[in-house]
Design a protein around this motif. Structure first.
Motif, PDB file in Angstrom:
ATOM      1  N   ASP A  23       0.815  -1.208   0.000  1.00  0.00           N
ATOM      2  CA  ASP A  23       0.000   0.000   0.000  1.00  0.00           C
ATOM      3  C   ASP A  23       0.859   1.272   0.000  1.00  0.00           C
ATOM      4  N   ARG A  35       3.237   2.182   2.187  1.00  0.00           N
ATOM      5  CA  ARG A  35       3.862   2.518   3.459  1.00  0.00           C
ATOM      6  C   ARG A  35       5.188   1.781   3.586  1.00  0.00           C
ATOM      7  N   PRO A  57      -4.864  -9.484  11.730  1.00  0.00           N
ATOM      8  CA  PRO A  57      -5.005  -8.041  11.452  1.00  0.00           C
ATOM      9  C   PRO A  57      -5.114  -7.230  12.740  1.00  0.00           C
ATOM     10  N   PRO A 103      -6.535  -0.795  13.573  1.00  0.00           N
ATOM     11  CA  PRO A 103      -5.805   0.356  13.011  1.00  0.00           C
ATOM     12  C   PRO A 103      -5.459   1.421  14.045  1.00  0.00           C
ATOM     13  N   THR A 104      -6.109   1.410  15.190  1.00  0.00           N
ATOM     14  CA  THR A 104      -5.830   2.410  16.223  1.00  0.00           C
ATOM     15  C   THR A 104      -4.583   2.086  17.039  1.00  0.00           C
TER      16      THR A 104
END
Length: 163
Positions: A8, A10, A49, A52-53
């Motif tokens: 992606d 990053r 996974p 995201p935080t």
């Protein structure tokens, strides 16, 4: 230690050797770092996974134990991080390289990069804020107690298998 570009765009910090990274990206087992029959045949794996935080600035691996031991370990850990369950196994997120100079005893499984056998793992414990990690040393000591083995590790750079 440099980063590598992710799909992606990053930059992802890689804390595994080139040999292990190459085997992981090709979906191959990493000799000894993921026990449990993976070397006998190619298994499909999925990466756990992280929410995201939570920032996994140290990279991450996972340590799994059979589900029948999950509640006991969870109750005894003072600061458990993210924990996933797929029904048969509970997976604790630990910093990448938490197998450096030590061997996690059976029945535990060490999954480099957080890649576990595909079995629809789901997040069952979120640490709230901060980092997603469970401190690996207390977890290691509890897994050793569970396995009935004495904890053992080699001095830094003097043993332990690393790939």
């Amino acid at each position: 230690m440099g980063g590598t570009p992710a799909r992606d765009g990053r930059t992802v910090l890689r804390l595994v050797s080139g040999f292990t990274r190459n085997r992981l990206t090709r979906g191959l087992p990493t000799r000894g770092r993921f026990s449990g029959g993976c070397a006998r045949g190619r298994r499909e794996r999925v990466r756990l996974p992280l929410p995201p935080t939570l920032a996994a600035t140290l990279g991450y691996d996972a340590v799994g134990v059979p589900a029948r031991h999950g509640f006991r370990l969870m109750a005894r850990l003072s600061r458990p991080g993210c924990v996933f369950s797929d029904g048969d196994w509970w997976w604790w997120i630990v910093p990448a390289g938490s197998d450096q100079d030590l061997t996690w005893p059976a029945p535990a499984r060490y999954a480099a990069g957080g890649y576990v056998p595909r079995a629809q793992p789901r997040l069952i414990r979120h640490p709230g804020a901060g980092a997603p990690y469970t401190p690996p040393i207390p977890l290691y000591l509890m897994v050793c107690q569970l396995a009935g083995t004495a904890p053992a590790w080699a001095p830094s750079g003097a043993g332990g298998q690393r790939e």
